[in-house]
Design an enzyme around this catalytic site. Structure first.
Site, PDB file in Angstrom:
ATOM      1  N   GLY A   1       0.818  -1.197   0.000  1.00 37.17           N
ATOM      2  CA  GLY A   1       0.000   0.000   0.000  1.00 37.17           C
ATOM      3  C   GLY A   1       0.858   1.256   0.000  1.00 37.17           C
ATOM      4  O   GLY A   1       2.043   1.214   0.337  1.00 37.17           O
ATOM      5  N   CYS A   2       0.255   2.376  -0.364  1.00 39.83           N
ATOM      6  CA  CYS A   2       1.016   3.619  -0.457  1.00 39.83           C
ATOM      7  C   CYS A   2       1.443   4.118   0.921  1.00 39.83           C
ATOM      8  O   CYS A   2       2.623   4.422   1.142  1.00 39.83           O
ATOM      9  CB  CYS A   2       0.222   4.676  -1.219  1.00 39.83           C
ATOM     10  SG  CYS A   2      -1.469   4.912  -0.624  1.00 39.83           S
ATOM     11  N   TYR A   3       0.494   4.212   1.861  1.00 34.74           N
ATOM     12  CA  TYR A   3       0.886   4.598   3.222  1.00 34.74           C
ATOM     13  C   TYR A   3       1.945   3.645   3.792  1.00 34.74           C
ATOM     14  O   TYR A   3       2.973   4.089   4.328  1.00 34.74           O
ATOM     15  CB  TYR A   3      -0.330   4.616   4.148  1.00 34.74           C
ATOM     16  CG  TYR A   3      -1.236   5.811   4.050  1.00 34.74           C
ATOM     17  CD1 TYR A   3      -0.747   7.116   4.134  1.00 34.74           C
ATOM     18  CD2 TYR A   3      -2.616   5.640   3.914  1.00 34.74           C
ATOM     19  CE1 TYR A   3      -1.600   8.204   4.078  1.00 34.74           C
ATOM     20  CE2 TYR A   3      -3.476   6.727   3.859  1.00 34.74           C
ATOM     21  CZ  TYR A   3      -2.968   8.011   3.940  1.00 34.74           C
ATOM     22  OH  TYR A   3      -3.824   9.094   3.882  1.00 34.74           O
TER      23      TYR A   3
ATOM     24  N   THR B   1       4.236   1.914   2.365  1.00 35.81           N
ATOM     25  CA  THR B   1       5.553   2.095   1.757  1.00 35.81           C
ATOM     26  C   THR B   1       6.331   3.189   2.477  1.00 35.81           C
ATOM     27  O   THR B   1       7.517   3.018   2.815  1.00 35.81           O
ATOM     28  CB  THR B   1       5.412   2.420   0.262  1.00 35.81           C
ATOM     29  OG1 THR B   1       4.848   1.290  -0.413  1.00 35.81           O
ATOM     30  CG2 THR B   1       6.764   2.745  -0.364  1.00 35.81           C
TER      31      THR B   1
END
Length: 335
Positions: free
Chosen positions: A145-147, A149
């Site tokens: 997921g972006c968060y 990472t």
């Protein structure tokens, strides 16, 4: 040439993948899909896009590709992964379907029975800087997921240390509106977002929490719990995470910096900023980089970590994973 297919090409992440693969020296796009806009071209959706014909997912020619990127909602991605693997394609999934190792945990957080639980142990969690050695033989990669990472790259050097941590780790993260996807909602349309800054699903309520804690505890069995508070930032793209870690004893700032230098000095996409600098969206937006800064205040380390949510947090990391899977230079198409 690596022949690639993109499912869900009309979302923000799918469009970023198209742009990255267009400039990739060793990859080409074999097909792009859209359920709602099949029969149109990608240029009809994004005026700057190539005139690639959009096909429905069930009509995608899986026999013509080496790898597929799944920019699909959870559950739909898992079902598509089964078909792609059966056709002999390798899969990079940008949904949440293969990030969690436990099907019951997935069902609890995503309110859906997992569509392919037998693949959970096989899927490589594609935080490239961590899983690089597992990628060349992988059939299935779960893009983080972006968060997560931003948070995990910032915390990993500490999790690999024996430094005693007191109390929970606190991560406050802010994301640009593109992180919510292309379909507007009551909380993401312009009038609601412009001039506003709002938290949501704070503490231990966000779906990315179990993904992050799973990784932290894999790296360090005694990792403390994480309190995670995401915020919606009134900008198009980018994530900035501010993370607080309090130690049980005295900490030497030079030792801390040395640990981060050892972890990341040779990484092409992780920049540990010089002392005195703080990470910001300006360090990373429109790139595949993660910028990390360290500020020690007494026994508390304050980490700031920034990424572009659509690139390092999604499409760029997916291409980075593809490069390692297929033996290309890791930076191909990304710098």
């Amino acid at each position: 040439m690596i022949k690639a297919g993109i499912y869900g090409a009309t979302g923000y992440t799918g469009w970023e993948l198209v742009k990255l693969l267009q400039r990739h020296p060793a990859a080409g796009i074999a097909f792009v899909t859209s359920q709602s806009q099949a029969g149109q071209t990608l240029r009809d959706v994004f005026p700057a896009a190539p005139a690639l014909r959009l096909v429905a997912g069930e009509d995608a020619p899986l026999g013509d590709v080496d790898v597929v990127f799944l920019c699909l909602p959870h559950a739909a991605a898992g079902e598509t992964a089964l078909k792609a693997l059966a056709a002999g394609a390798r899969v990079i999934d940008l949904s949440a379907d293969f990030r969690l190792r436990d099907a019951a945990t997935y069902a609890a957080w995503y309110a859906h029975t997992h569509p392919a639980p037998h693949l959970l142990d096989e899927a490589v969690y594609g935080l490239t800087e961590v899983c690089r050695a597992e990628l060349p033989g992988a059939r299935l990669v779960a893009n983080p997921g972006c968060y997560p990472t931003s948070v995990l790259l910032a915390l990993r050097p500490l999790m690999l240390s024996d430094m005693p941590i007191a109390g929970p780790i606190i991560a406050d993260s802010a994301s640009g509106v593109s992180g919510a996807g292309r379909s507007p909602t009551a909380t993401t349309h312009f009038v609601q977002v412009a001039g506003n800054y709002a938290p949501y699903k704070i503490g231990r309520a966000h779906r990315h929490l179990p993904e992050m804690e799973q990784a932290l505890r894999r790296w360090r069995a005694d990792a403390p719990p994480l309190l995670f508070s995401p915020h919606l930032l009134p900008v198009p793209r980018g994530i900035l995470s501010t993370i607080y870690v309090t130690f049980a004893g005295e900490v030497d700032k030079d030792d801390l910096r040395a640990r981060y230098a050892t972890a990341y000095d040779d990484e092409p996409f992780v920049d540990v900023l010089p002392a005195g600098q703080l990470a910001s969206l300006a360090h990373v937006n429109h790139t595949n980089r993660c910028a990390i800064a360290l500020t020690l205040t007494g026994r508390t380390l304050i980490l700031t970590a920034a990424i572009d949510n659509l690139i390092k947090g999604a499409a760029g990391q997916a291409v980075q994973n593809m490069n390692v899977m297929f033996g290309c230079p890791e930076t191909s198409g990304l710098i």
